[in-house]
Design an enzyme around this catalytic site. Structure first.
Site, PDB file in Angstrom:
ATOM      1  N   HIS A  16       0.788  -1.234   0.000  1.00 24.23           N
ATOM      2  CA  HIS A  16       0.000   0.000   0.000  1.00 24.23           C
ATOM      3  C   HIS A  16       0.826   1.294   0.000  1.00 24.23           C
ATOM      4  O   HIS A  16       0.508   2.246   0.716  1.00 24.23           O
ATOM      5  CB  HIS A  16      -0.941  -0.005   1.201  1.00 24.23           C
ATOM      6  CG  HIS A  16      -2.045  -1.038   1.130  1.00 24.23           C
ATOM      7  ND1 HIS A  16      -2.484  -1.591  -0.045  1.00 24.23           N
ATOM      8  CD2 HIS A  16      -2.796  -1.622   2.118  1.00 24.23           C
ATOM      9  CE1 HIS A  16      -3.468  -2.459   0.217  1.00 24.23           C
ATOM     10  NE2 HIS A  16      -3.666  -2.499   1.508  1.00 24.23           N
TER      11      HIS A  16
ATOM     12  N   HIS B 269      -9.826   2.246  -0.187  1.00 21.27           N
ATOM     13  CA  HIS B 269      -9.695   1.154   0.779  1.00 21.27           C
ATOM     14  C   HIS B 269     -10.678   1.247   1.958  1.00 21.27           C
ATOM     15  O   HIS B 269     -10.281   1.059   3.118  1.00 21.27           O
ATOM     16  CB  HIS B 269      -8.250   1.147   1.284  1.00 21.27           C
ATOM     17  CG  HIS B 269      -7.762  -0.172   1.775  1.00 21.27           C
ATOM     18  ND1 HIS B 269      -8.074  -0.680   3.011  1.00 21.27           N
ATOM     19  CD2 HIS B 269      -6.984  -1.110   1.184  1.00 21.27           C
ATOM     20  CE1 HIS B 269      -7.491  -1.856   3.172  1.00 21.27           C
ATOM     21  NE2 HIS B 269      -6.822  -2.141   2.078  1.00 21.27           N
TER      22      HIS B 269
ATOM     23  N   TYR C 202     -13.517   0.054   4.575  1.00 22.98           N
ATOM     24  CA  TYR C 202     -13.934  -1.196   5.228  1.00 22.98           C
ATOM     25  C   TYR C 202     -15.444  -1.104   5.447  1.00 22.98           C
ATOM     26  O   TYR C 202     -15.914  -0.210   6.161  1.00 22.98           O
ATOM     27  CB  TYR C 202     -13.265  -1.339   6.600  1.00 22.98           C
ATOM     28  CG  TYR C 202     -11.828  -1.787   6.580  1.00 22.98           C
ATOM     29  CD1 TYR C 202     -10.828  -1.011   6.001  1.00 22.98           C
ATOM     30  CD2 TYR C 202     -11.456  -2.987   7.183  1.00 22.98           C
ATOM     31  CE1 TYR C 202      -9.505  -1.417   6.020  1.00 22.98           C
ATOM     32  CE2 TYR C 202     -10.127  -3.403   7.215  1.00 22.98           C
ATOM     33  CZ  TYR C 202      -9.165  -2.615   6.623  1.00 22.98           C
ATOM     34  OH  TYR C 202      -7.847  -3.008   6.654  1.00 22.98           O
TER      35      TYR C 202
ATOM     36  N   GLN D  32      -9.839  -6.685  -5.285  1.00 20.58           N
ATOM     37  CA  GLN D  32      -9.332  -7.409  -4.120  1.00 20.58           C
ATOM     38  C   GLN D  32     -10.469  -7.470  -3.113  1.00 20.58           C
ATOM     39  O   GLN D  32     -11.014  -6.442  -2.703  1.00 20.58           O
ATOM     40  CB  GLN D  32      -8.132  -6.681  -3.495  1.00 20.58           C
ATOM     41  CG  GLN D  32      -7.537  -7.366  -2.262  1.00 20.58           C
ATOM     42  CD  GLN D  32      -6.445  -8.391  -2.588  1.00 20.58           C
ATOM     43  OE1 GLN D  32      -6.030  -8.517  -3.741  1.00 20.58           O
ATOM     44  NE2 GLN D  32      -5.996  -9.119  -1.578  1.00 20.58           N
TER      45      GLN D  32
ATOM     46  N   GLU E 254     -11.685  -3.696  -3.149  1.00 17.73           N
ATOM     47  CA  GLU E 254     -10.759  -2.712  -3.704  1.00 17.73           C
ATOM     48  C   GLU E 254     -10.570  -2.954  -5.196  1.00 17.73           C
ATOM     49  O   GLU E 254      -9.942  -3.944  -5.572  1.00 17.73           O
ATOM     50  CB  GLU E 254      -9.396  -2.840  -3.012  1.00 17.73           C
ATOM     51  CG  GLU E 254      -9.451  -2.853  -1.504  1.00 17.73           C
ATOM     52  CD  GLU E 254      -8.287  -3.645  -0.899  1.00 17.73           C
ATOM     53  OE1 GLU E 254      -7.138  -3.472  -1.332  1.00 17.73           O
ATOM     54  OE2 GLU E 254      -8.534  -4.449   0.015  1.00 17.73           O
TER      55      GLU E 254
END
Ligand code: BGC
Length: 383
Positions: A136, A210, A212, A320, A348
């Site tokens: 990252h 990214h 969550y 991802q 992602e």
């Protein structure tokens, strides 16, 4: 007396004008100082509100999506992302909650790549399976720098445009890279995240959003109950270091098959090599969904309890799906909640992990005169 006569018509005018303002999207972006960076620089937070009452907050620190409220099937709004309540909290973010990650989101094997005959060495800041890699964007990637934000709005959309200039050599990457990320909240309940970038020398990049997600709106629950569809016939098996092996494997007949909706927890503990290596789902799927111009249908996530649904479309080749396997209750986030194992997941959109070292991956190189462009649409609804 004189000043009063001047003021009164202005007040009357603004009262008359306000119903018109409300008909459009006026006043649906506000900004405030969020806090101070360790060097004293101010980071702002922008609040985007749409006509249906959804609210998204974005900060200049890390170009992070701080929160987004989404209605459930009964019209109750709740924030559906992990994160922190304050900038001080976000400054401790090592999980990349809500962040824009770059320059290269996901992993680069051994922190090394070769570009135009020259080898580049990056910090190895991650070591799944005891095998070091660059993750990252490095020690101080795009998620940990201060971007410059500017709001915009029109009749149906509002958003914030964030700019960051990454110096030549920063985190080991060549070229001065100028990246612009925009978050747009539409009146169709879409959150559109876009990244574009230009460089003054050849470089590699994979700029990734990214967040969550836990669509229940209750961060103490598990996402194992969520139903997921990934519009992908193949996935990329990895080695123990979570680096793709080069194989592009069919999902058919495996627990990696999400071509139709599956409850995430139903197969996650199966005795299947990829799941063992990833400690659960933590892989890239190669998208093969329906196309709409440059966009490919990528994913559909549903929380059956609240009925909240999020779909994702993108112009990227892969997604991802990370099932929150490394969350272990040690991070205390919004409202003091300790984020437990699999209490949120990431979807992602991106290029293949380790693309600079994988001849089978779509190219990850950007040259002067070219523009990188990544688009990701999150569309929210409830049923
Ligand atoms: C990766 C995980 C990693 C996580 C860090 C995800 O994108 O797939 O392996 O642990 O980011 O927050």
């Amino acid at each position: 007396m004189k000043s009063l006569t001047l003021v009164l018509p202005l007040v009357a005018m603004s009262v008359l004008l306000s119903p018109l303002d409300n008909a459009g999207a006026a006043d649906t972006v506000s900004e405030a100082v969020y806090g101070k960076m360790p060097d004293g620089a101010e980071a702002r937070v922008f609040t985007l509100t749409n006509a249906n009452g959804m609210e998204a907050k974005v900060t200049e620190y890390g170009a992070i999506l701080v929160s987004i409220t989404v209605a459930d099937k009964d019209g109750n709004f709740a924030d559906v992302t992990h994160g922190y309540d304050t900038l001080e909290g976000w400054l401790t973010n090592t999980s990349y909650f809500g962040a824009t990650v770059g320059r290269f989101g996901n992993r680069i094997a051994n922190g090394k790549f070769t570009l135009e005959g020259k080898e580049y060495n990056l910090a190895t800041n991650n070591d799944p399976g005891g095998i070091p890699c660059a993750l990252h964007g490095g020690i101080k990637g795009f998620d940990k720098v201060l971007w410059k934000g500017e709001s915009f709005e029109n009749d149906t959309d509002r958003g914030v445009k964030l700019t960051y200039v990454s110096a030549d050599g920063e985190e080991g990457y060549p070229g001065t890279l100028t990246t612009v990320v925009t978050y747009t909240l539409t009146d169709d309940d879409e959150l559109i995240w876009e990244a574009s970038a230009t460089t003054d020398a050849p470089t590699v990049l994979n700029v990734v959003h990214h967040s969550y997600w836990n669509l229940s709106g209750d961060a103490t629950t598990s996402i194992n109950d969520h139903e997921l569809t990934l519009y992908a016939d193949h996935y990329l098996p990895t080695d123990a270091g979570l680096i793709p092996t080069g194989e592009v494997a069919p999902v058919a007949g495996t627990p990696m098959d999400f071509t139709t909706a599956h409850v995430i927890g139903a197969r996650v503990e199966e005795d299947f090599e990829a799941l063992k290596l990833g400690a659960g789902y933590d892989h890239a799927w190669v998208l093969s969904g329906e196309k709409d111009g440059d966009l490919t249908k990528a994913a559909r996530l549903k929380d059956p309890e609240t009925g909240r649904v999020m779909t994702i479309a993108t112009n990227q080749p892969a997604i991802q799906f990370y099932g929150g396997n490394f969350l272990d209750g040690t991070v205390e986030g919004k409202g003091g909640v300790a984020y437990q194992h699999r209490s949120a997941l990431c979807l992602e959109t991106e290029n293949y992990p380790d693309a600079p070292n994988n001849p089978k991956a779509p190219p990850a190189v950007l040259k002067p005169g070219e523009t990188y462009y990544h688009k990701m649409i999150h569309a929210f609804s409830a049923e």
